[in-house]
Design a protein around this motif. Structure first.
Motif, short mmCIF file in Angstrom:
data_model
loop_
_atom_site.label_atom_id
_atom_site.label_comp_id
_atom_site.label_asym_id
_atom_site.label_seq_id
_atom_site.Cartn_x
_atom_site.Cartn_y
_atom_site.Cartn_z
N ASN A 148 0.81 -1.22 0.00
CA ASN A 148 0.00 0.00 0.00
C ASN A 148 0.84 1.27 0.00
OD1 ASN A 148 -2.45 -1.46 0.06
ND2 ASN A 148 -2.18 -1.81 2.24
N GLY A 149 2.13 1.12 -0.12
CA GLY A 149 3.05 2.24 -0.25
C GLY A 149 4.43 1.70 -0.57
N ASN A 169 5.62 12.05 3.05
CA ASN A 169 4.51 11.19 2.61
C ASN A 169 3.60 11.86 1.58
OD1 ASN A 169 3.31 8.60 2.68
ND2 ASN A 169 1.67 9.31 4.02
N VAL A 170 4.00 12.99 0.99
CA VAL A 170 3.20 13.66 -0.03
C VAL A 170 3.82 13.44 -1.40
CG1 VAL A 170 2.34 15.87 -0.91
CG2 VAL A 170 2.35 15.43 1.56
N MET A 171 3.05 12.84 -2.33
CA MET A 171 3.53 12.65 -3.69
C MET A 171 3.32 13.89 -4.54
SD MET A 171 2.51 8.76 -4.79
CE MET A 171 3.56 8.91 -6.24
N PHE A 172 2.10 14.46 -4.45
CA PHE A 172 1.83 15.67 -5.23
C PHE A 172 0.66 16.44 -4.63
CE2 PHE A 172 -0.69 12.37 -7.47
CZ PHE A 172 -1.94 12.95 -7.50
N TYR A 173 0.56 17.70 -5.06
CA TYR A 173 -0.57 18.56 -4.73
C TYR A 173 -1.36 18.82 -6.01
CZ TYR A 173 2.29 19.69 -0.61
OH TYR A 173 3.06 19.61 0.53
N TYR A 174 -2.67 18.82 -5.90
CA TYR A 174 -3.53 19.08 -7.06
C TYR A 174 -4.59 20.09 -6.69
CZ TYR A 174 -7.15 18.40 -10.60
OH TYR A 174 -8.09 18.61 -11.58
N LEU A 175 -4.79 21.06 -7.57
CA LEU A 175 -5.75 22.14 -7.33
C LEU A 175 -6.53 22.40 -8.61
CD1 LEU A 175 -6.68 24.36 -5.31
CD2 LEU A 175 -4.82 25.77 -6.18
N SER A 176 -7.86 22.51 -8.49
CA SER A 176 -8.70 22.75 -9.66
C SER A 176 -9.78 23.76 -9.33
CB SER A 176 -9.35 21.43 -10.12
OG SER A 176 -10.23 21.65 -11.21
N PHE A 177 -9.88 24.82 -10.15
CA PHE A 177 -10.91 25.85 -10.01
C PHE A 177 -11.85 25.79 -11.21
CE2 PHE A 177 -7.22 27.66 -7.80
CZ PHE A 177 -7.78 27.96 -6.57
N THR A 178 -13.12 25.69 -10.95
CA THR A 178 -14.11 25.66 -12.04
C THR A 178 -14.30 27.07 -12.59
OG1 THR A 178 -15.24 23.81 -10.99
CG2 THR A 178 -16.45 25.02 -12.70
N LYS A 179 -14.24 27.20 -13.91
CA LYS A 179 -14.37 28.50 -14.58
C LYS A 179 -15.74 28.68 -15.23
CE LYS A 179 -10.22 29.97 -13.67
NZ LYS A 179 -10.02 31.13 -12.79
N VAL A 195 -2.87 4.23 3.39
CA VAL A 195 -3.40 3.48 4.52
C VAL A 195 -2.90 4.11 5.82
CG1 VAL A 195 -3.43 1.25 5.67
CG2 VAL A 195 -3.66 1.37 3.19
N LYS A 196 -1.62 4.45 5.82
CA LYS A 196 -1.04 5.12 6.97
C LYS A 196 -1.63 6.52 7.14
CE LYS A 196 3.41 6.97 8.56
NZ LYS A 196 4.85 7.07 8.24
N GLU A 197 -1.78 7.23 6.04
CA GLU A 197 -2.30 8.60 6.04
C GLU A 197 -3.16 8.79 4.80
OE1 GLU A 197 -0.69 13.22 6.26
OE2 GLU A 197 0.69 11.59 5.78
N PRO A 198 -4.48 8.71 4.92
CA PRO A 198 -5.35 8.82 3.75
C PRO A 198 -5.16 10.14 3.01
CG PRO A 198 -6.57 8.02 5.65
CD PRO A 198 -5.23 8.45 6.16
N ARG A 199 -5.52 10.10 1.74
CA ARG A 199 -5.51 11.31 0.92
C ARG A 199 -6.24 12.45 1.65
NH1 ARG A 199 -8.45 10.15 -4.39
NH2 ARG A 199 -6.37 9.59 -5.13
N GLN A 200 -5.65 13.63 1.61
CA GLN A 200 -6.26 14.80 2.21
C GLN A 200 -6.92 15.64 1.10
OE1 GLN A 200 -5.89 15.24 5.83
NE2 GLN A 200 -5.33 13.12 5.34
#
Length: 452
Positions: free
Chosen positions: A144-145, A217-227, A246-251
């Motif tokens: 799981n990781g 433990n962070v692979m990437f950051y993702y941000l989306s704004f609806t236009k 599993v250790k730290e669920p997606r935030q």
């Protein structure tokens, strides 16, 4: 049983010689494998060529980062076209989902097949890190990781299905990406209404000056704004993708423009339906598969030669309108390109005590990039239900292989969803902008940025 190629067997021998290292013989790597772990050699029939470095230079006429891609192979013509009428000749090199597309749309679905061009490539520093990862990466938490890998493919010589799956999840897609694009749910009659958003992704795992120790433990950051449309404009979603979920669920957090409030979105994972997809895509369908692998048992079936979408520049051309591209049932075949490539076949079976709308999903991973090109998904009865297709192309400005469009077909509803449409936008995906500070991807910044 799928035929396993000789060099694949060599790779397995290498992996089995040590518990903590995938490969220790650099000479063997250099002789038979590409820098990302694919077979350098072509196939015996000559229909798949040897890999000779991939596509690393932009063709003439390309205007630079953020501008539409020029098709390097625009003068190519199809070798042949697979249709319902001649399907039996080519079934051995198609997935069950692809075959089902011909059965579902016998009068319109086609696959133009072109000369195979192994354009897959990545920067040298990604190659260097991949080689390091081959001797250090290890699974944790029952798969799981993983630990001790950074900035490259973690398991270039996979010993298991979950290792191959992690190669897809952790593949290279630049360091910071900005894109304005639309997604649409195409109804049975061909009608659609685009939802347009501004998207940003910061791939912490691929910061050139970073390290595994600094990931947190962070692979990437993702941000989306609806236009648009206006009724949805201003809303936003923020995701912190963790390495071990599993250790730290997606935030995840959501910003509601009408209420001007930021709220946690703990359910943005697994089979949660995505509202903009009109029920045609789950959270973990996105990017062909994302998130934690923990609800499935993953099997590495082997390698197979499959006709997959590849070098698809026409589907994202500004000369092709959405109306021209999006037909009832599927994309207009005239703008698609398929090639014969070797793929890793990875099968996930839902664990006995786990919950998900898919009882089984089979991923077909391009060996040159580890990008999933096709995914077949089965319902609770074991019946083929949905087929996802990534229309791959080489982003030669990096370079990397990624999808131009992701398309999610529901064979039962006869509707489909398309992500990343930008043909009618003034610009396309841009990898050249300066990567912002991580504070720009914190919940406290979500409301501020949503009101810009």
């Amino acid at each position: 049983m799928l035929k396993t190629h000789r060099s694949m067997a060599v790779a397995f021998v290498l992996t089995l010689t040590a518990n903590t290292a995938q490969a220790t013989d650099a000479a063997a790597w250099d002789k038979s494998l590409t820098p990302l772990g694919a077979e350098k050699a072509g196939n015996a029939a000559g229909t798949i060529p040897a890999w000779s470095g991939g596509l690393t230079q932009a063709p003439a006429g390309y205007k630079g980062p953020g501008k539409p891609h020029v098709d390097p192979f625009g003068t190519d013509t199809p070798l042949f076209t697979i249709t319902k009428a001649n399907l039996d000749q080519y079934k051995v090199s198609l997935t069950p989902g692809q075959i089902a597309m011909f059965e579902t749309y016998p009068n319109s679905y086609q696959m133009p097949v072109y000369t195979t061009r192994r354009t897959g490539a990545a920067p040298q520093w990604v190659y260097d890190n991949t080689r390091k990862n081959a001797g250090s990466a290890k699974l944790i938490g029952g798969g799981n990781g993983f630990v001790d890998a950074y900035g490259g493919i973690p398991f270039p010589m996979p010993q298991s299905g979950v290792e191959a799956l992690w190669n897809h999840i952790a593949r290279y897609r630049g360091t910071y990406v900005v894109r304005r694009a639309s997604e649409v749910a195409v109804q049975r009659n061909g009608s659609f209404s685009p939802i347009t958003s501004q998207q940003e992704a910061k791939f912490k795992f691929y910061e050139p000056d970073g390290s595994y120790a600094g990931l947190g433990n962070v692979m990437f950051y993702y941000l989306s704004f609806t236009k648009s449309p206006a009724r949805l404009a201003g809303s936003a979603v923020l995701v912190h993708e963790t390495l071990d979920q599993v250790k730290e669920p997606r935030q995840a957090w959501a910003y509601n423009a009408g209420q001007r409030r930021v709220r946690r979105a703990p359910n943005l994972a697994y089979d949660t339906p995505i509202p903009a997809a009109d029920g045609l895509r789950t959270a973990d369908d996105t990017d062909m598969f994302n998130g934690s692998p923990d609800r499935y048992d993953w099997k590495l079936v082997g390698k197979k030669e499959i006709y997959i979408p590849y070098n698809n520049y026409k589907v994202s051309s500004p000369e092709v309108s959405y109306k021209q591209l999006l037909q009832a049932g599927h994309l207009n075949p005239a703008y698609t390109r398929h090639e014969l490539h070797r793929v890793w076949v990875v099968e996930g079976t839902l664990k006995p005590n786990a919950r998900h709308i898919y009882s089984r999903r089979t991923l077909y991973l391009d060996e040159d990039s580890w990008q999933a090109a096709v995914v077949d998904q089965y319902d609770s009865r074991g019946e083929l239900w949905r087929v996802s297709m990534a229309y791959l192309k080489n982003y030669y400005e990096l370079p990397t292989t990624w999808s131009a469009l992701d398309v999610f077909h529901d064979l039962q509803a006869r509707r489909y969803h398309v992500q990343n449409l930008d043909n009618e936008e003034p610009n396309t995906i841009d990898f050249s902008q300066i990567s912002p500070d991580e504070s720009e991807f914190k919940p406290a910044a979500l409301r501020r940025r949503g009101t810009r």
